[in-house]
Design a protein around this motif. Structure first.
Motif, mmCIF file in Angstrom:
data_model
loop_
_atom_site.group_PDB
_atom_site.id
_atom_site.type_symbol
_atom_site.label_atom_id
_atom_site.label_comp_id
_atom_site.label_asym_id
_atom_site.label_seq_id
_atom_site.Cartn_x
_atom_site.Cartn_y
_atom_site.Cartn_z
ATOM 1 N N ILE A 50 0.855 -1.187 0.000
ATOM 2 C CA ILE A 50 0.000 0.000 0.000
ATOM 3 C C ILE A 50 0.889 1.235 0.000
ATOM 4 C CG2 ILE A 50 -1.897 -1.164 1.190
ATOM 5 C CD1 ILE A 50 -1.143 0.581 3.685
ATOM 6 N N ASN A 51 0.332 2.363 -0.419
ATOM 7 C CA ASN A 51 1.094 3.604 -0.406
ATOM 8 C C ASN A 51 0.410 4.710 0.390
ATOM 9 O OD1 ASN A 51 -0.750 3.504 -2.646
ATOM 10 N ND2 ASN A 51 0.154 5.379 -3.426
ATOM 11 N N TRP A 52 -0.809 4.454 0.908
ATOM 12 C CA TRP A 52 -1.494 5.463 1.711
ATOM 13 C C TRP A 52 -2.582 4.784 2.522
ATOM 14 C CZ3 TRP A 52 -5.769 8.224 3.200
ATOM 15 C CH2 TRP A 52 -5.551 9.536 3.651
ATOM 16 N N VAL A 53 -2.704 5.180 3.784
ATOM 17 C CA VAL A 53 -3.800 4.708 4.634
ATOM 18 C C VAL A 53 -4.133 5.824 5.612
ATOM 19 C CG1 VAL A 53 -2.214 3.519 6.226
ATOM 20 C CG2 VAL A 53 -4.631 2.926 6.235
ATOM 21 N N GLY A 54 -5.410 6.120 5.716
ATOM 22 C CA GLY A 54 -5.800 7.167 6.649
ATOM 23 C C GLY A 54 -7.283 7.448 6.615
ATOM 24 N N PHE A 55 -7.610 8.602 7.166
ATOM 25 C CA PHE A 55 -9.005 8.948 7.378
ATOM 26 C C PHE A 55 -9.337 10.308 6.798
ATOM 27 C CE2 PHE A 55 -7.577 6.091 10.671
ATOM 28 C CZ PHE A 55 -8.549 5.118 10.636
ATOM 29 N N TYR A 56 -10.541 10.404 6.273
ATOM 30 C CA TYR A 56 -11.161 11.678 5.946
ATOM 31 C C TYR A 56 -12.367 11.784 6.851
ATOM 32 C CZ TYR A 56 -8.262 12.581 1.883
ATOM 33 O OH TYR A 56 -7.196 12.864 1.063
ATOM 34 N N LEU A 57 -12.515 12.935 7.517
ATOM 35 C CA LEU A 57 -13.564 13.114 8.508
ATOM 36 C C LEU A 57 -14.593 14.125 8.023
ATOM 37 C CD1 LEU A 57 -11.201 13.228 11.596
ATOM 38 C CD2 LEU A 57 -12.456 11.262 10.684
ATOM 39 N N LEU A 58 -15.839 13.875 8.349
ATOM 40 C CA LEU A 58 -16.918 14.770 7.946
ATOM 41 C C LEU A 58 -16.703 16.132 8.587
ATOM 42 C CD1 LEU A 58 -19.558 14.900 6.311
ATOM 43 C CD2 LEU A 58 -20.771 14.327 8.428
ATOM 44 N N ASP A 59 -16.769 17.165 7.761
ATOM 45 C CA ASP A 59 -16.616 18.543 8.208
ATOM 46 C C ASP A 59 -17.841 19.306 7.718
ATOM 47 O OD1 ASP A 59 -15.337 20.757 9.384
ATOM 48 O OD2 ASP A 59 -14.387 21.317 7.492
ATOM 49 N N GLY A 60 -18.733 19.622 8.623
ATOM 50 C CA GLY A 60 -19.999 20.221 8.222
ATOM 51 C C GLY A 60 -20.938 19.142 7.718
ATOM 52 N N GLN A 70 -1.082 7.914 7.081
ATOM 53 C CA GLN A 70 0.292 7.500 6.822
ATOM 54 C C GLN A 70 0.469 7.511 5.308
ATOM 55 O OE1 GLN A 70 2.563 5.971 9.405
ATOM 56 N NE2 GLN A 70 1.118 7.066 10.708
ATOM 57 N N GLY A 71 1.476 8.213 4.820
ATOM 58 C CA GLY A 71 1.724 8.270 3.383
ATOM 59 C C GLY A 71 2.126 9.667 2.959
ATOM 60 N N LEU A 72 2.133 9.878 1.652
ATOM 61 C CA LEU A 72 2.477 11.187 1.105
ATOM 62 C C LEU A 72 1.374 12.196 1.413
ATOM 63 C CD1 LEU A 72 3.865 10.155 -2.417
ATOM 64 C CD2 LEU A 72 5.161 10.846 -0.395
ATOM 65 N N PRO A 73 1.694 13.494 1.350
ATOM 66 C CA PRO A 73 0.649 14.500 1.522
ATOM 67 C C PRO A 73 -0.534 14.204 0.603
ATOM 68 C CG PRO A 73 2.790 15.553 1.433
ATOM 69 C CD PRO A 73 3.001 14.099 1.090
ATOM 70 N N ALA A 74 -1.721 14.558 1.087
ATOM 71 C CA ALA A 74 -2.947 14.159 0.392
ATOM 72 C C ALA A 74 -3.867 15.344 0.155
ATOM 73 C CB ALA A 74 -3.670 13.095 1.224
ATOM 74 N N CYS A 75 -4.897 15.103 -0.627
ATOM 75 C CA CYS A 75 -5.949 16.098 -0.835
ATOM 76 C C CYS A 75 -6.519 16.460 0.537
ATOM 77 C CB CYS A 75 -7.066 15.523 -1.701
ATOM 78 S SG CYS A 75 -6.502 14.966 -3.320
ATOM 79 N N ILE A 76 -6.826 17.731 0.731
ATOM 80 C CA ILE A 76 -7.285 18.175 2.048
ATOM 81 C C ILE A 76 -8.799 18.089 2.185
ATOM 82 C CG2 ILE A 76 -7.390 20.120 3.649
ATOM 83 C CD1 ILE A 76 -4.624 20.949 2.519
ATOM 84 N N ARG A 77 -9.531 18.507 1.168
ATOM 85 C CA ARG A 77 -11.000 18.507 1.251
ATOM 86 C C ARG A 77 -11.602 17.776 0.059
ATOM 87 N NH1 ARG A 77 -13.117 21.461 5.248
ATOM 88 N NH2 ARG A 77 -11.627 22.736 6.383
ATOM 89 N N ILE A 78 -12.624 16.973 0.352
ATOM 90 C CA ILE A 78 -13.326 16.211 -0.676
ATOM 91 C C ILE A 78 -14.831 16.387 -0.465
ATOM 92 C CG2 ILE A 78 -13.782 13.922 -1.635
ATOM 93 C CD1 ILE A 78 -10.990 13.061 -0.631
ATOM 94 N N PRO A 79 -15.538 16.927 -1.452
ATOM 95 C CA PRO A 79 -16.988 17.062 -1.321
ATOM 96 C C PRO A 79 -17.667 15.686 -1.296
ATOM 97 C CG PRO A 79 -16.151 18.423 -3.119
ATOM 98 C CD PRO A 79 -15.034 17.526 -2.691
ATOM 99 N N ILE A 107 -10.372 11.051 -7.770
ATOM 100 C CA ILE A 107 -9.492 12.166 -7.430
ATOM 101 C C ILE A 107 -8.094 11.593 -7.205
ATOM 102 C CG2 ILE A 107 -9.030 14.021 -5.793
ATOM 103 C CD1 ILE A 107 -12.064 13.897 -5.082
ATOM 104 N N ALA A 108 -7.157 11.995 -8.020
ATOM 105 C CA ALA A 108 -5.799 11.452 -7.932
ATOM 106 C C ALA A 108 -4.953 12.304 -6.997
ATOM 107 C CB ALA A 108 -5.178 11.388 -9.318
ATOM 108 N N CYS A 109 -4.980 11.996 -5.712
ATOM 109 C CA CYS A 109 -4.124 12.699 -4.744
ATOM 110 C C CYS A 109 -2.679 12.236 -4.892
ATOM 111 C CB CYS A 109 -4.614 12.453 -3.320
ATOM 112 S SG CYS A 109 -6.244 13.134 -2.981
ATOM 113 N N ASP A 110 -2.496 10.946 -5.161
ATOM 114 C CA ASP A 110 -1.166 10.367 -5.377
ATOM 115 C C ASP A 110 -1.224 9.615 -6.698
ATOM 116 O OD1 ASP A 110 1.189 8.877 -5.445
ATOM 117 O OD2 ASP A 110 1.029 8.198 -3.367
ATOM 118 N N SER A 111 -0.454 10.071 -7.672
ATOM 119 C CA SER A 111 -0.505 9.462 -9.003
ATOM 120 C C SER A 111 -0.035 8.010 -9.002
ATOM 121 C CB SER A 111 0.327 10.277 -9.996
ATOM 122 O OG SER A 111 1.687 10.294 -9.589
#
Length: 160
Positions: A50-60, A70-79, A107-111
């Protein structure tokens, strides 16, 4: 203190061991960011290829924001409804994508990412966010991973 574990070769047993380990690791800690951080670190140690594992949390009400990972920097916000994470969150269902290039609106955060699995985090009927795992390999994840991660998330949400 955390000690790396040797897991069974059988998928159901392997995920059962991981889930028990996660429950013990998070037990007694009330801070959700600390628990999500340790969960992402544990999953990063658990998975190979794997190259990325983590969480996106509901905001609003209509957007996910980057959480512990864990991984490379990622997209910050996703609708909600956009990409694999936003679609999983909107539909409140796990999405297993064998080839991200074939997923409409990916959405390609990491190519380097070629396949992905996303599991929604739902507690007491409320969407909290999603668990997202990416791999540089096509078709990296399967139904054993889906079932195992869905069970793991049920335990995780008790601690966040």
């Amino acid at each position: 203190m955390f000690t790396a574990m040797t897991y069974s070769d059988k998928p159901k047993e392997k995920y059962s061991q991981l889930t028990s380990q996660l429950d013990a690791l998070l037990s007694g800690e009330p801070n959700r960011f600390a628990n999500l951080s340790n969960a992402s670190a544990l999953l990063n140690q658990f998975f190979d290829r794997i190259n990325w594992v983590g969480f996106y949390l509901l905001d609003g009400e209509d957007e996910l924001v980057l959480g512990p990972f864990q991984g490379l920097p990622a997209c910050i916000r996703i609708p909600l409804g956009r990409g694999v994470c936003g679609t999983s969150a909107l539909n409140r269902e796990t999405i297993l994508v064998p080839d991200v290039d074939q997923f409409p609106g990916h959405i390609a955060c990491d190519s380097a990412s070629r396949s992905e699995i996303v599991v929604p985090l739902i507690k007491d009927g409320n969407l909290l966010g999603v668990l997202d795992i990416d791999s540089p390999e096509l078709d990296r994840f399967n139904d054993d991973d889906r079932e195992g991660l869905e069970e793991l998330v049920k335990v995780l949400v008790k601690h966040i």
